[in-house]
Write an enzyme that holds these catalytic residues in place. Structure first.
Site, mmCIF file in Angstrom:
data_model
loop_
_atom_site.group_PDB
_atom_site.id
_atom_site.type_symbol
_atom_site.label_atom_id
_atom_site.label_comp_id
_atom_site.label_asym_id
_atom_site.label_seq_id
_atom_site.Cartn_x
_atom_site.Cartn_y
_atom_site.Cartn_z
ATOM 1 N N LYS A 91 0.818 -1.214 0.000
ATOM 2 C CA LYS A 91 0.000 0.000 0.000
ATOM 3 C C LYS A 91 0.855 1.269 0.000
ATOM 4 O O LYS A 91 0.503 2.254 -0.651
ATOM 5 C CB LYS A 91 -0.963 0.004 1.178
ATOM 6 C CG LYS A 91 -0.307 0.127 2.538
ATOM 7 C CD LYS A 91 -1.326 0.090 3.658
ATOM 8 C CE LYS A 91 -0.672 0.114 5.016
ATOM 9 N NZ LYS A 91 0.006 1.379 5.320
ATOM 10 N N GLN A 95 -7.774 -5.177 9.513
ATOM 11 C CA GLN A 95 -6.705 -4.770 10.434
ATOM 12 C C GLN A 95 -7.135 -3.596 11.311
ATOM 13 O O GLN A 95 -6.298 -2.856 11.819
ATOM 14 C CB GLN A 95 -5.446 -4.397 9.641
ATOM 15 C CG GLN A 95 -4.830 -5.593 8.929
ATOM 16 C CD GLN A 95 -3.491 -5.257 8.294
ATOM 17 O OE1 GLN A 95 -2.487 -5.117 8.979
ATOM 18 N NE2 GLN A 95 -3.477 -5.133 6.977
#
Length: 672
Positions: free
Chosen positions: A28, A245
């Site tokens: 990411k 997450q």
């Protein structure tokens, strides 16, 4: 490394709102860095109109370094990369007049906030730490939900909440009077300002022409509202996150903000990053199967091209000492067999208390280790107290330092006195210390409070004058004058704790003395220069602690987020530990499962779980069951060391493999 097709798509979509669902280890940060470069180089954005926001200083620092390496410092000049709170602080500093606050406002940390709330609530809470912490948490939640004290008072239900709302009002009044902001204000104030002031909102929307947000799943209500207000109707933004997450609900994070995003921005483009560049296929299979047990807003399945990998091991132990011994022996054996570094290993756990026995075992075996998130020397209460005195000793206008020390140790100068002093200081545009000399104070304060304040400020002003001639003598006179050692014995949980805390103060004094004398290497410095260096030292210590050493890493699952290690031990996999008993009682298993998922996806090559069947707590022995999460994993991929004993053939095969590996390593060493 080239971007894969999903990453490329995420980089090049800039025409509207974009949500990048980035699974663990899916690159990411590469997407964010490449997208910033794409906006500048291809789309012609000026760096000063691009804002990238994340949650930690470390993440912001790494992002700055990586974008500078990609584009060069010249091309990125003006680019804003910061934490949410730094961005909020930037808005407050530029708009303090619109907010109606002083330009030299002070920032309160948790300890400062606790001390003030303790003073304000003395008549109701009688210093009860649990109640004060509950109140602090409640105020934080109110602020995160954009609820000020007036609204809290109007909505409060039940006696306890009404009392908390009243205390919130007292706290808010004290903040205004003394020019204090706390951590939550750094988001609350800019958000309310942008909501209520169209002119300021237009100005900031014109500045922030493209917004990127990392770790979006960790945003709370006020942060999400701030994002919406900054992007406006143009909605030129990219948020990157992973609902699997989201592990910070206890500090206000709302994974539901992913749903709100799709509701508030109808043309939201959702791009999934599902290729993992970190872990073996077997580790990812276990992670995927575990997290499937949680409800999902968006579904995604991680996959890897790094091979299927090793079995996941499960170590069963009789008790916590046995667990620590077995895990450390396994780690030492694995390191020897694989010729790996200690720094390749991480031991992860749910709570800080679990590290103690592992530390003991590592020390006994002379294995170097490092505990992440341990208390920095300069963040200890006693050091912060003395540092505040020193800061005031070199700058009488330091309001933050003045507020911290004025009643530490206690000298009958409470919140009411401080509030009236703050109002006078604001009215006359003086610092709190200078306002304390103003004649008008005699009309505002009761005689006894006025006398206590005068006694302190005249004594301290004399110290300030003495420090210009004999600085160290003035510092020692300061310590003697406040009788800080007695204060430590009064406020510490035991005489031993007080002694340890006084030793820390003595250590600070020794460092100060050495710096001011200088040596063959370093020149002598003034008291002011030394205090300035100490103020920066905590930050430097944190930077030094990030240097890569060959040490086993011990950390909580929360602290491990965003990191990766070749070999991971996930310890305490028992009911009551993970999932934690409080979460079981509150029926909040989903977040505990996400925590286990975060732990599993830290491992690159090998993952070992451990648990004990007995646990000692407060002298009592309790019996534990293996964590339900172990049974949710694919059992064919697990090697239960005790439940399923290895056959003699398996042991022989494993022995041969290890022997062959050692021989190969010895041959390699000879060749070198």
């Amino acid at each position: 490394m080239r971007l894969n097709s999903s990453q490329q798509q995420a980089v090049e979509y800039v025409s509207g709102p974009c949500l990048v669902l980035a699974g663990a280890g899916s690159g990411k940060t590469r997407v964010i860095i490449n997208k910033i470069a794409y906006l500048i180089q291809v789309k012609g954005y000026q760096p000063k109109h691009i804002y990238a926001v994340t949650f930690t200083n470390k993440a912001a620092r790494e992002m700055k370094e990586r974008i500078s390496q990609t584009l060069g410092r010249k091309e990125t000049r003006g680019l804003k990369i910061s934490t949410f709170h730094t961005l909020g602080l930037d808005i407050i500093r530029k708009e303090y007049k619109q907010l109606g606050i002083k330009s030299n406002f002070s920032l309160f940390d948790d300890q400062d906030q606790f001390s003030l709330l303790k003073e304000l609530t003395e008549q109701w809470f009688d210093g009860d730490k649990d109640l004060i912490n509950q109140l602090r948490s409640k105020i934080s939640n109110w602020k995160n939900d954009l609820v000020d004290a007036t609204i809290a008072m109007a909505k409060a239900q039940g006696k306890k909440e009404q009392l908390f709302a009243h205390c919130y009002q007292l706290y808010e009044e004290q903040q205004k009077a003394c020019g204090i902001l706390d951590f939550d204000d750094l988001i609350l104030l800019p958000t309310l300002l942008l909501q209520r002031n169209e002119e300021v909102r237009d100005k900031w929307q014109n500045r922030v022409r493209y917004l990127l947000v990392d770790e979006y799943q960790d945003t709370n209500t006020s942060q999400y509202e701030l994002i919406k207000l900054l992007v406006g109707y143009k909605a030129k933004f990219t948020v990157v996150g992973d609902d699997d997450q989201s592990i910070y609900s206890w500090r206000g994070a709302r994974p539901q903000n992913l749903v709100l995003l799709s509701e508030d921005f109808q043309n939201l483009n959702v791009i999934k990053l599902e290729q993992n560049y970190r872990s073996s296929g077997r580790i990812l299979k276990a992670a995927n199967i575990l997290i499937e047990n949680n409800p999902h807003i968006f579904t995604k399945t991680l996959h890897s091209e790094l091979g299927y990998g090793e079995y996941l091991n499960v170590i069963s132990a009789n008790n916590e000492e046995d667990e620590a011994e077995k895990v450390i022996n396994d780690l030492i054996g694995h390191r020897f067999a694989n010729n790996s570094r200690y720094g390749d290993y991480a031991i992860l756990y749910r709570g800080n208390h679990q590290s103690r026995l592992f530390e003991k075992m590592l020390m006994q075996n002379r294995v170097p280790y490092k505990i992440s998130g341990s208390t920095s020397f300069f963040s200890r209460i006693e050091i912060k107290d003395i540092m505040a005195y020193l800061r005031l000793l070199v700058n009488l206008d330091d309001d933050n330092a003045f507020i911290r020390i004025i009643n530490t140790p206690k000298r009958e100068i409470g919140p009411a006195t401080l509030q009236k002093l703050g109002q006078l200081a604001e009215k006359k545009s003086l610092s709190l210390f200078k306002a304390a000399f103003d004649a008008e104070l005699t009309e505002i304060l009761p005689p006894k409070r006025f006398e206590s304040l005068q006694k302190f400020i005249y004594w301290f002003k004399q110290l300030f004058d003495d420090a210009e001639k004999e600085p160290m003598a003035a510092v020692y006179e300061l310590l003697h004058g406040i009788d800080y050692q007695s204060w430590l014995y009064e406020t510490s949980p035991s005489p031993t704790a007080a002694q340890m805390r006084m030793k820390n103060v003595e250590q600070l004094m020794n460092w100060l003395d050495e710096m001011m004398k200088g040596d063959d290497i370093d020149e002598a410095v003034t008291l002011e220069q030394a205090v300035m260096r100490f103020t920066l030292r905590d930050m430097l210590e944190r930077n030094e602690s990030e240097d890569e050493q060959d040490e086993v890493q011990l950390m909580t699952l929360h602290a491990s987020k965003g990191l990766e290690f070749p070999y991971v031990y996930l310890i305490g996999m028992a009911e009551g530990l993970l999932p934690h008993q409080a979460s079981i009682d509150e029926d909040n298993i989903e977040e505990e499962r996400r925590l286990a998922y975060v732990g599993i996806t830290r491992a690159q090559q090998q993952l070992t779980f451990s648990y004990s069947t007995e646990r000692k707590q407060y002298g009592d022995v309790s019996y534990l069951e293996p964590s339900r999460f172990l049974f949710e994993l694919p059992q064919d991929d697990l090697n239960w060391h005790v439940k399923k004993q290895q056959t003699s053939e398996q042991r022989l095969e494993q022995g041969k493999n290890r022997l062959a590996m050692i021989k190969a390593q010895l041959a390699k060493a000879k060749g070198e």
